[in-house]
Design a protein around this motif. Structure first.
Motif, short mmCIF file in Angstrom:
data_model
loop_
_atom_site.label_atom_id
_atom_site.label_comp_id
_atom_site.label_asym_id
_atom_site.label_seq_id
_atom_site.Cartn_x
_atom_site.Cartn_y
_atom_site.Cartn_z
N TYR A 1 0.87 -1.18 0.00
CA TYR A 1 0.00 0.00 0.00
C TYR A 1 0.91 1.23 0.00
O TYR A 1 1.72 1.41 0.91
N TYR A 2 0.75 2.07 -1.04
CA TYR A 2 1.60 3.27 -1.14
C TYR A 2 0.78 4.52 -0.88
O TYR A 2 -0.25 4.76 -1.52
N SER A 3 1.23 5.34 0.06
CA SER A 3 0.60 6.63 0.32
C SER A 3 1.51 7.49 1.18
O SER A 3 2.39 6.98 1.88
N HIS A 4 1.26 8.81 1.14
CA HIS A 4 2.00 9.76 1.98
C HIS A 4 3.52 9.57 1.86
O HIS A 4 4.26 9.77 2.82
N GLY A 5 3.96 9.18 0.65
CA GLY A 5 5.39 9.05 0.42
C GLY A 5 6.03 7.86 1.09
O GLY A 5 7.26 7.83 1.25
N ALA B 1 -6.65 -2.15 3.53
CA ALA B 1 -5.77 -1.07 3.99
C ALA B 1 -6.40 0.25 3.57
O ALA B 1 -7.30 0.29 2.73
N GLY B 2 -5.93 1.35 4.15
CA GLY B 2 -6.48 2.64 3.79
C GLY B 2 -5.69 3.77 4.41
O GLY B 2 -4.59 3.58 4.93
N GLN B 3 -6.28 4.97 4.38
CA GLN B 3 -5.61 6.15 4.94
C GLN B 3 -6.65 7.13 5.43
O GLN B 3 -7.77 7.22 4.89
N LEU B 4 -6.29 7.85 6.49
CA LEU B 4 -7.13 8.91 7.02
C LEU B 4 -6.21 9.95 7.64
O LEU B 4 -5.36 9.62 8.47
N GLY B 5 -6.39 11.22 7.23
CA GLY B 5 -5.48 12.25 7.71
C GLY B 5 -4.06 11.94 7.29
O GLY B 5 -3.79 11.64 6.12
N ASP B 6 -3.12 11.97 8.24
CA ASP B 6 -1.73 11.68 7.92
C ASP B 6 -1.36 10.23 8.21
O ASP B 6 -0.18 9.87 8.21
N GLU B 7 -2.35 9.37 8.45
CA GLU B 7 -2.08 7.99 8.81
C GLU B 7 -2.40 7.02 7.67
O GLU B 7 -3.38 7.20 6.94
N ILE B 8 -1.59 5.98 7.56
CA ILE B 8 -1.87 4.81 6.75
C ILE B 8 -2.35 3.72 7.70
O ILE B 8 -1.71 3.46 8.72
N ILE B 9 -3.47 3.08 7.37
CA ILE B 9 -4.06 2.06 8.23
C ILE B 9 -3.90 0.70 7.56
O ILE B 9 -4.27 0.53 6.40
N GLN B 10 -3.36 -0.26 8.30
CA GLN B 10 -3.25 -1.64 7.82
C GLN B 10 -4.02 -2.55 8.77
O GLN B 10 -4.17 -2.25 9.95
N VAL C 1 -5.79 -11.74 11.72
CA VAL C 1 -6.05 -12.18 13.10
C VAL C 1 -6.40 -10.99 13.99
O VAL C 1 -6.10 -10.98 15.18
N GLY C 2 -7.05 -9.99 13.40
CA GLY C 2 -7.66 -8.93 14.19
C GLY C 2 -6.82 -7.71 14.47
O GLY C 2 -7.30 -6.77 15.09
N GLY C 3 -5.58 -7.69 14.04
CA GLY C 3 -4.74 -6.52 14.29
C GLY C 3 -5.11 -5.35 13.39
O GLY C 3 -5.49 -5.54 12.24
N VAL C 4 -5.03 -4.13 13.94
CA VAL C 4 -5.23 -2.91 13.17
C VAL C 4 -4.08 -1.98 13.53
O VAL C 4 -3.88 -1.66 14.71
N TYR C 5 -3.33 -1.53 12.53
CA TYR C 5 -2.09 -0.80 12.75
C TYR C 5 -2.10 0.51 11.97
O TYR C 5 -2.55 0.55 10.83
N ALA C 6 -1.58 1.57 12.59
CA ALA C 6 -1.54 2.89 11.95
C ALA C 6 -0.11 3.40 11.90
O ALA C 6 0.63 3.32 12.88
N PHE C 7 0.25 3.97 10.74
CA PHE C 7 1.57 4.58 10.55
C PHE C 7 1.39 6.04 10.19
O PHE C 7 0.66 6.37 9.25
N ASP C 8 2.03 6.95 10.94
CA ASP C 8 1.81 8.39 10.75
C ASP C 8 2.98 9.10 10.09
O ASP C 8 3.06 10.33 10.12
N ALA D 1 6.16 6.74 12.98
CA ALA D 1 6.08 5.62 13.92
C ALA D 1 4.80 4.84 13.69
O ALA D 1 3.80 5.36 13.18
N TRP D 2 4.83 3.58 14.10
CA TRP D 2 3.65 2.72 14.08
C TRP D 2 2.90 2.85 15.41
O TRP D 2 3.50 3.02 16.46
N ARG D 3 1.58 2.73 15.32
CA ARG D 3 0.72 2.67 16.51
C ARG D 3 -0.24 1.51 16.35
O ARG D 3 -0.80 1.30 15.26
N ILE D 4 -0.42 0.74 17.41
CA ILE D 4 -1.34 -0.39 17.38
C ILE D 4 -2.71 0.10 17.82
O ILE D 4 -2.91 0.44 18.99
N ILE D 5 -3.65 0.16 16.88
CA ILE D 5 -5.02 0.54 17.22
C ILE D 5 -5.72 -0.62 17.92
O ILE D 5 -6.45 -0.44 18.90
#
Length: 487
Positions: A158-162, A209-218, A222-229, A232-236
């Protein structure tokens, strides 16, 4: 009515483009609008450069046409690219085909490879040139920028936000999520600059996968949802085995993201950075006469100013009318078997009975009904169907001896309604002119004087939109990513 705007998309870093304009009446009801949909459905990201223009025709006639069968597999998934709608089956066929309106046939696109197309791969336009993912590797404008690693394999890009985000699996040892900075013209990716999230389980993979604001969402199987801004990565939501929580669709809508969920069959909502996912109960509701358990909102899209959602396991198609704040049942995309709430999935009793009789290990819900693809293009919404996978015809199942039943699993439907047009826009390094025309019995989109899409419209509806108030760069497709100057 003719609306003209000078548009500057700015630097193309894979971002969603958003809303060009949206127009409302004095009561706040959306009458017409235009924008670029941000959407990922199960296997593929939809083309960012497909521009939609709609004039709402509430209650207008809807027609359906069954297209020729693309392959011998029991299923289809859809994506679009450069103004063409493509079909893909992940079972045996694994070949990308686009629908040719002139020949009324599906045409193999050998650029994707024959029997080589895979989930989470494909092509996209970035700064006007093709970025391709194939076989776990990546090319830009024909030059390879990423090759397979020494350990494991790369997948689901998934390519976004450079940044290029992708999984690396080394089964059964570990899984990782990488975010690597890259811009068109950079050459090969510098993997030393990768920002990596070590995942809890080996074998994690993605359905959306997707994007919202400055985040990429993966998301994870098995239920994980991860955001990259970008730094850094953040576990939602942390992944966890033994508890079903899969995400199958991510659609940008106004200031939020709508996410298709299993096992509720509803949409989840992600509003902004730092928040958790919120369950939107009864979005959409349940078709009367079927079980309320183990449901999956697998597909979504925007079409004609409404949100459409396809739900497993009875292939329900729902439409959300935002002005009326109401869900409408559109239709079931299968006719067989008859609906029932005595079991969760279609044909479940037949498969279970066969297993008991023959000691087989067939998947008991494998012949559920899926609506797998929703792709607006031209004057139509293309809708695909499938079994749970895209399996070959299993003649051990007596119900599959019936051609009518079997063919329902491998059909692409073409739905038409007045006032919905979609077509491909080309990226420009500077300004480009977009025109939106509503003239009598048709609406159309043009770029720099060349028409890219048109569709019939009701003259009475078109005549009633002239007094609407237009708001630029805001609307249901999300905020516009560049600059729009009305002319």
């Amino acid at each position: 009515m003719q609306i003209t705007a000078k548009v500057n998309f700015g630097e193309d870093l894979g971002q969603n483009l958003g809303t060009v304009f949206e127009a409302r009446d004095s009561d706040g009801r959306v009458l017409f609008g235009a924008g670029f949909m941000g959407l990922f459905n199960t296997h593929f990201r939809m083309d960012r450069w497909t521009l939609q223009f709609f004039v709402r025709h509430d209650g207008g006639e809807v027609t359906y046409e069954k297209l020729p069968f693309p392959s011998d597999d029991g299923g289809n998934y859809l994506f679009d690219l450069d103004g063409k709608v493509y079909q893909f089956s992940g079972q045996l066929d694994r070949t990308a085909r686009w629908y040719d309106d002139e020949s009324k046939a599906w045409v193999v696109d050998e650029r994707f490879g024959v029997k080589e197309t895979a989930s989470g791969e494909g092509m996209m336009r970035v700064a006007g040139k093709l970025l391709q993912f194939k076989g776990g590797e990546a090319w830009y404008d024909g030059a390879k920028i990423l090759m397979q690693p020494d350990e494991g394999h790369y997948h689901h890009f998934y390519y976004s936000h450079g940044h290029l985000v992708f999984y690396q699996n080394n089964d059964p040892a570990w899984s990782k999520l990488h975010a690597v900075p890259w811009r068109p013209g950079d050459g090969p990716l510098d993997l030393d600059r990768a920002i990596t999230l070590d995942l809890r389980y080996a074998g994690e993979t993605s359905f959306a996968a997707g994007q919202l604001g400055d985040e990429i969402i993966q998301s994870s199987n098995v239920g994980g949802v991860y955001a990259f801004d970008g730094s850094a990565w953040r576990i939602i939501r942390q992944s966890q085995t033994g508890i079903s929580h899969q995400l199958y669709s991510m659609l940008n809508w106004y200031d939020r993201m709508l996410i298709g969920h299993y096992p509720t069959g509803n949409l989840l909502e992600y509003v902004k950075k730092g928040t958790a996912l919120r369950h939107l109960e009864d979005w959409p509701p349940v078709m009367p006469g079927v079980s309320t358990a183990v449901r999956e909102a697998q597909t979504s899209c925007l079409f004609g100013g409404d949100v459409y959602v396809g739900v497993w396991p009875w292939a329900e198609l729902w439409r959300y009318d935002h002005p009326g704040d109401e869900w409408h049942f559109v239709r079931r995309m299968f006719e067989h078997p008859a609906v029932t709430d005595e079991m969760n999935h279609p044909w479940e009793d037949r498969v279970t009975g066969y297993n008991e009789m023959h000691g087989a290990e067939l998947v008991w819900n494998g012949w559920g009904n899926r609506t797998t693809g929703l792709a607006p293009m031209g004057d139509s919404l293309f809708i695909s169907t499938s079994a749970k996978g895209c399996p070959e015809r299993d003649m051990r199942m007596e119900f599959l001896h019936d051609d009518e039943v079997w063919n329902e699993y491998r059909t692409v439907h073409r739905m038409r309604k007045l006032g919905c047009a979609a077509g491909p826009v080309a990226w420009r390094a500077g300004e480009t002119t977009l025109e939106f025309i509503a003239d009598g019995d048709r609406i159309a989109i043009a770029q720099d004087g060349a028409e890219i899409a048109s569709t019939p419209a009701d003259p009475k509806v078109v005549a009633n939109v002239e007094t609407a108030r237009i708001e630029w760069e805001k609307g249901m497709y999300g905020p516009f990513a560049g600059d729009v100057t009305p002319q």
